[in-house]
Design a protein around this motif. Structure first.
Motif, mmCIF file in Angstrom:
data_model
loop_
_atom_site.group_PDB
_atom_site.id
_atom_site.type_symbol
_atom_site.label_atom_id
_atom_site.label_comp_id
_atom_site.label_asym_id
_atom_site.label_seq_id
_atom_site.Cartn_x
_atom_site.Cartn_y
_atom_site.Cartn_z
ATOM 1 N N ARG A 89 1.001 -1.267 0.043
ATOM 2 C CA ARG A 89 0.223 0.059 -0.096
ATOM 3 C C ARG A 89 0.752 1.293 -0.024
ATOM 4 N NH1 ARG A 89 -4.691 -1.259 4.429
ATOM 5 N NH2 ARG A 89 -4.834 -3.187 3.770
ATOM 6 N N ARG A 92 2.318 1.535 -3.248
ATOM 7 C CA ARG A 92 1.186 2.505 -4.178
ATOM 8 C C ARG A 92 1.132 3.800 -3.933
ATOM 9 N NH1 ARG A 92 -2.091 -2.414 -3.367
ATOM 10 N NH2 ARG A 92 -3.022 -1.547 -1.795
ATOM 11 N N PHE A 100 -10.503 5.776 -11.707
ATOM 12 C CA PHE A 100 -11.607 5.094 -11.624
ATOM 13 C C PHE A 100 -12.578 5.316 -12.666
ATOM 14 C CE2 PHE A 100 -9.887 5.232 -7.343
ATOM 15 C CZ PHE A 100 -9.442 3.828 -7.304
ATOM 16 N N LEU A 106 -14.465 9.847 -2.452
ATOM 17 C CA LEU A 106 -15.106 9.589 -1.138
ATOM 18 C C LEU A 106 -16.298 10.262 -0.680
ATOM 19 C CD1 LEU A 106 -11.748 9.005 0.922
ATOM 20 C CD2 LEU A 106 -13.303 7.180 -0.115
ATOM 21 N N PHE A 108 -18.058 11.065 1.529
ATOM 22 C CA PHE A 108 -18.106 12.066 2.828
ATOM 23 C C PHE A 108 -17.140 13.222 3.048
ATOM 24 C CE2 PHE A 108 -16.221 7.972 3.705
ATOM 25 C CZ PHE A 108 -14.834 8.386 3.968
ATOM 26 N N SER A 120 -2.539 13.560 2.991
ATOM 27 C CA SER A 120 -2.527 13.179 4.493
ATOM 28 C C SER A 120 -1.984 11.870 4.996
ATOM 29 C CB SER A 120 -3.880 13.444 4.923
ATOM 30 O OG SER A 120 -4.079 13.099 6.490
ATOM 31 N N LEU A 121 -2.144 11.095 4.059
ATOM 32 C CA LEU A 121 -1.883 9.568 4.100
ATOM 33 C C LEU A 121 -0.337 9.585 4.071
ATOM 34 C CD1 LEU A 121 -4.779 7.573 2.427
ATOM 35 C CD2 LEU A 121 -4.106 7.529 4.670
ATOM 36 N N MET B 1 -6.471 14.286 9.227
ATOM 37 C CA MET B 1 -8.118 14.174 8.629
ATOM 38 C C MET B 1 -8.840 13.118 9.475
ATOM 39 S SD MET B 1 -9.469 14.169 4.857
ATOM 40 C CE MET B 1 -8.323 15.357 4.267
ATOM 41 N N LEU B 3 -11.571 10.652 9.318
ATOM 42 C CA LEU B 3 -12.452 10.069 8.392
ATOM 43 C C LEU B 3 -13.581 9.580 9.121
ATOM 44 C CD1 LEU B 3 -10.175 8.121 5.905
ATOM 45 C CD2 LEU B 3 -11.070 10.372 5.507
ATOM 46 N N ARG B 6 -15.793 12.908 9.496
ATOM 47 C CA ARG B 6 -16.345 13.230 8.229
ATOM 48 C C ARG B 6 -17.559 12.272 7.735
ATOM 49 N NH1 ARG B 6 -13.032 16.779 5.467
ATOM 50 N NH2 ARG B 6 -11.794 17.977 7.023
ATOM 51 N N ASP B 7 -17.481 10.976 7.940
ATOM 52 C CA ASP B 7 -18.158 10.194 7.308
ATOM 53 C C ASP B 7 -19.827 10.318 8.304
ATOM 54 O OD1 ASP B 7 -19.492 8.030 5.827
ATOM 55 O OD2 ASP B 7 -19.164 6.617 7.389
ATOM 56 N N HIS B 10 -21.373 13.406 7.221
ATOM 57 C CA HIS B 10 -21.921 13.249 5.844
ATOM 58 C C HIS B 10 -23.415 12.644 6.332
ATOM 59 C CE1 HIS B 10 -22.275 12.879 1.770
ATOM 60 N NE2 HIS B 10 -22.472 11.604 1.792
ATOM 61 N N GLU B 289 -15.709 2.422 -0.482
ATOM 62 C CA GLU B 289 -14.881 3.514 -0.023
ATOM 63 C C GLU B 289 -13.704 2.873 0.722
ATOM 64 O OE1 GLU B 289 -18.344 3.698 0.680
ATOM 65 O OE2 GLU B 289 -18.571 5.173 -0.948
ATOM 66 N N THR B 292 -11.369 1.738 -2.109
ATOM 67 C CA THR B 292 -10.788 2.921 -2.647
ATOM 68 C C THR B 292 -9.508 3.438 -1.728
ATOM 69 O OG1 THR B 292 -12.706 3.662 -3.764
ATOM 70 C CG2 THR B 292 -10.917 5.295 -3.613
ATOM 71 N N LEU B 293 -9.943 3.376 -0.463
ATOM 72 C CA LEU B 293 -8.720 3.918 0.597
ATOM 73 C C LEU B 293 -7.600 2.918 0.458
ATOM 74 C CD1 LEU B 293 -10.898 5.175 3.699
ATOM 75 C CD2 LEU B 293 -9.371 6.489 2.532
ATOM 76 N N LYS B 294 -8.004 1.780 0.420
ATOM 77 C CA LYS B 294 -6.880 0.900 0.393
ATOM 78 C C LYS B 294 -6.115 0.944 -0.709
ATOM 79 C CE LYS B 294 -8.312 -3.006 3.018
ATOM 80 N NZ LYS B 294 -8.665 -4.363 2.930
ATOM 81 N N ALA B 298 -3.861 3.727 1.913
ATOM 82 C CA ALA B 298 -4.444 4.124 3.275
ATOM 83 C C ALA B 298 -4.119 2.594 3.983
ATOM 84 C CB ALA B 298 -5.761 4.500 3.694
ATOM 85 N N PRO B 299 -3.214 2.895 5.182
ATOM 86 C CA PRO B 299 -2.590 1.644 5.926
ATOM 87 C C PRO B 299 -3.905 1.024 6.662
ATOM 88 C CG PRO B 299 -2.073 3.575 7.056
ATOM 89 C CD PRO B 299 -2.495 3.991 5.727
ATOM 90 N N ASP B 300 -3.897 -0.094 7.299
ATOM 91 C CA ASP B 300 -4.918 -0.887 8.099
ATOM 92 C C ASP B 300 -5.330 0.063 9.193
ATOM 93 O OD1 ASP B 300 -5.223 -2.746 6.148
ATOM 94 O OD2 ASP B 300 -3.968 -4.224 7.705
ATOM 95 N N THR B 302 -5.663 3.043 9.416
ATOM 96 C CA THR B 302 -6.702 4.146 8.753
ATOM 97 C C THR B 302 -8.057 3.610 8.981
ATOM 98 O OG1 THR B 302 -4.712 5.247 7.966
ATOM 99 C CG2 THR B 302 -7.089 5.835 7.405
#
Lengths: 235, 377
Positions: A89, A92, A100, A106, A108, A120-121, B1, B3, B6-7, B10, B289, B292-294, B298-300, B302
């Motif tokens: 990851r 990547r 896509f 996302l 939200f 941020s990541l 951030m 998430l 935020r979720d 939303h 989502e 997508t993050l993965k 995004a690490p586990d 997160t």
């Protein structure tokens, strides 16, 4: 356009095969595939359904482990019979940006944060992430929609925000899965122009899976896949 | 951030609605714990109010609450003379039903000797009983006020004082009357029955009978030694205050206590299952989502943080709403609901633990999501 002969390829795929299952249920999704994509190039992967396009994209994107072969991304050998990095990851995040078919923003997060989340990541601070995200949105001419939520963006705007997200951490390899499939001809043209701009200005390699005939002329090269093999007639 | 935040923001309406549903469930759990505590508290109120050390009852019984007990009225004098006894009082306990206006009143009547142990420990309004007959002190839960007149047996009593939270183990509000009045109420025969007894040549009956004698002992005197001395009279049994409390909680309300305890445990299990299902569904809704993050790196931690933080937020808000709701309506319950801070904290900790454990299902699902799902095809 770049000169493929004079630069080190950003994507090098050598003799990659991928099969699923064994014995009677064995399916060879990729057979001995080799290709190279150079900085500044925008190339397409074409082929009928089941020809292995998405499998190849997944292999190059380090999502799917090949069965055999060798893979190098941005000058780093990442696969040689096995993954050479444990944290794919992070790999990547550093080297590959994804675009896509349906943008996959996302829902939200607003446009800015959809881009900033990648930064941020990658360890950027909040303010720096926001600043760079807004710069990218401006660069892709969608800065005026920086506070809009994905549900309120048009298809073209959403795809441009998605491209901004793919570029956020300045990867030199962009993998796109049907980037224009959900767009009309005009917007598809705009998106392809943007990808071309990114490839040239950021010296990135762009590899897109597509069925979209209206954009075939926008690619530098087209690889044809059939039954998991690259055709000799690549153009 | 963040998430998770935020979720939630939303989908705020849906999240709050889920929290509200959970809060109702947790409110019910909390109220069951409160009812359980209230049951035990109610059962112990009567036995603790006189603040005595020794209970003397009829031999061979565990009265006066668990079993019927009748002893002679002069037992109090005998007990009062025992070494180490500082005060003793005679008491009677009985249930009664009457009407006040159009309302039916179920009451638990305590007869005591004013000036001796056995009366109310605190008067919340009005005054204590001052006359030897036809006055009563009633608990506020009867709905009576000072000056109200209530018929008990063949007599009419006037409410002169009020108490708070004085109820029997069955939940009936307590009234206090003088021992003489209570003896008449409990033991005096109705006129026709009394006439029949006289016609048969027998006495209409001695009403100088009580249910128990309660005694306080001097400091540095063991209640057990006083109880032991009382037991030498073969017609009496004696027990310490601790024994009497144990009888009430382990015998009189044992079954109800177990029933409520079991129901509370079942509710907690149901809550845990519901929380797990909610979290699982919330994760299911976000699979694309998460993929997508993965895919974007995004690490586990997160992904786990996203699910865990939402689980904890839901548990905390659900518990908060639930606790607030029950605290604000607990006084409208027909029986006492006792909400102890330690019970609230214990339930909060249990909810947090359940949320963490339940989110494991969602986390497992999220960690198994193939990033390629985001690409489709």
């Amino acid at each position: 356009m770049s000169n493929p002969d004079s630069e080190t390829p950003l994507v090098q795929v050598r003799n990659v095969s991928k099969h699923f299952g064994d014995g009677d249920t064995r399916v060879d999704a990729l057979r001995d595939v080799s290709l190279e994509v150079h900085p500044g190039e925008v190339v397409a992967l074409l082929g009928p359904s089941g020809s292995g396009k998405t499998t190849l994209l997944n292999v190059i994107g380090c999502i799917l482990e090949p069965s055999t072969g060798w893979l190098s991304l941005d000058g780093e050998v990442v696969y040689d019979g096995r993954w050479l990095r444990s944290d794919l990851r992070k790999l990547r995040l550093e080297k590959v940006g994804f675009i896509f078919q349906f943008h996959n923003l996302l829902p939200f997060l607003d446009s800015t944060d959809n881009v900033a989340v990648v930064l941020s990541l990658a360890g950027f601070g909040k303010d720096e992430s926001k600043r760079r995200a807004i710069e990218l949105l401006d660069y892709l001419e969608v800065g005026h929609r920086k506070n809009a939520m994905p549900a309120n963006l048009s298809g073209g705007e959403a795809q441009r925000v998605a491209i901004a997200r793919a570029l956020a951490n300045r990867p030199r390899i962009i993998l796109a899965d049907e980037p224009t499939a959900a767009l009309d001809s005009e917007r598809a043209g705009i998106v392809m122009d943007l990808l071309r701009k990114v490839a040239v200005e950021q010296e990135a390699a762009i590899l897109a899976v597509t069925h979209d005939e209206k954009i075939f002329d926008r690619f530098d090269r087209i690889f044809h896949l059939r039954d998991g093999r690259l055709d000799d007639q690549n153009t | 951030m963040n998430l998770a935040y935020r979720d939630i923001r939303h989908n705020l309406g849906r999240f709050l609605l889920t929290c509200f549903g959970l809060s109702l469930l947790l409110g019910v759990v909390l109220s069951m714990i409160g009812i359980y505590r209230g049951l035990v508290e109610d059962a112990l109120t009567l036995v603790r109010t006189p603040a005595v050390d020794v209970w003397v009852v009829e031999s061979g019984t565990r009265g006066p609450f668990a079993e019927s007990s009748r002893i002679p009225g002069d037992t109090r004098e005998a007990i009062a003379r025992l070494q180490g006894v500082s005060a003793a009082g005679s008491v009677t306990y009985q249930s009664a039903e009457t009407r006040h206006g159009s309302e039916k009143l179920r009451l638990y009547v305590v007869g005591y000797e004013p000036g001796r142990p056995g009366g109310p420990d605190r008067i919340a309004g009005g005054r204590p009983i001052g006359r030897s007959h036809y006055e009563m002190v009633a608990d506020k839960r009867t709905g009576l006020s000072t000056g109200s007149r209530v018929e008990l047996g063949r007599d009419t009593f006037t409410v002169v004082g009020l108490t708070d939270d004085q109820v029997s183990s069955g939940g009936d509000p307590v009234i206090y009357i003088t021992l003489k009045d209570s003896q008449q109420l409990q033991f005096e025969l109705a006129p026709p029955a009394a006439r029949r007894e006289i016609a048969r040549g027998s006495s209409p009956g001695d009403t100088d009978t009580i249910n128990a004698v309660i005694a306080r002992v001097s400091p540095n005197v063991s209640p057990e030694s006083v109880a032991e001395a009382a037991r030498r009279w073969k017609h009496l049994a004696a027990m310490s205050q601790a024994e009497q409390e144990r009888i009430l909680t382990r015998s009189v309300v044992e079954r109800a206590r177990k029933q409520i305890g079991l129901f509370t445990a079942l509710l907690l299990i149901v809550s845990a299952v519901i929380i797990a299902l909610i979290l699982y569904t919330m994760t299911m809704d976000k699979l694309r989502e998460i993929a997508t993050l993965k895919l974007i790196g995004a690490p586990d931690r997160t992904i786990v943080g996203l699910i865990l933080q939402q689980a904890l937020a839901m548990g905390t808000i659900g518990f908060g709403f639930g606790a607030l709701l029950i605290t604000s309506i607990k006084d409208y319950f027909p029986r006492r609901v006792v909400l102890l801070p330690e019970d609230g904290l214990a339930l909060a900790a249990a909810v947090i633990l359940v949320c963490v454990l339940s989110s494991a299902l969602g986390v497992r699902l999220a960690l198994k999501v193939d990033p390629a799902t985001a690409l489709g095809g």
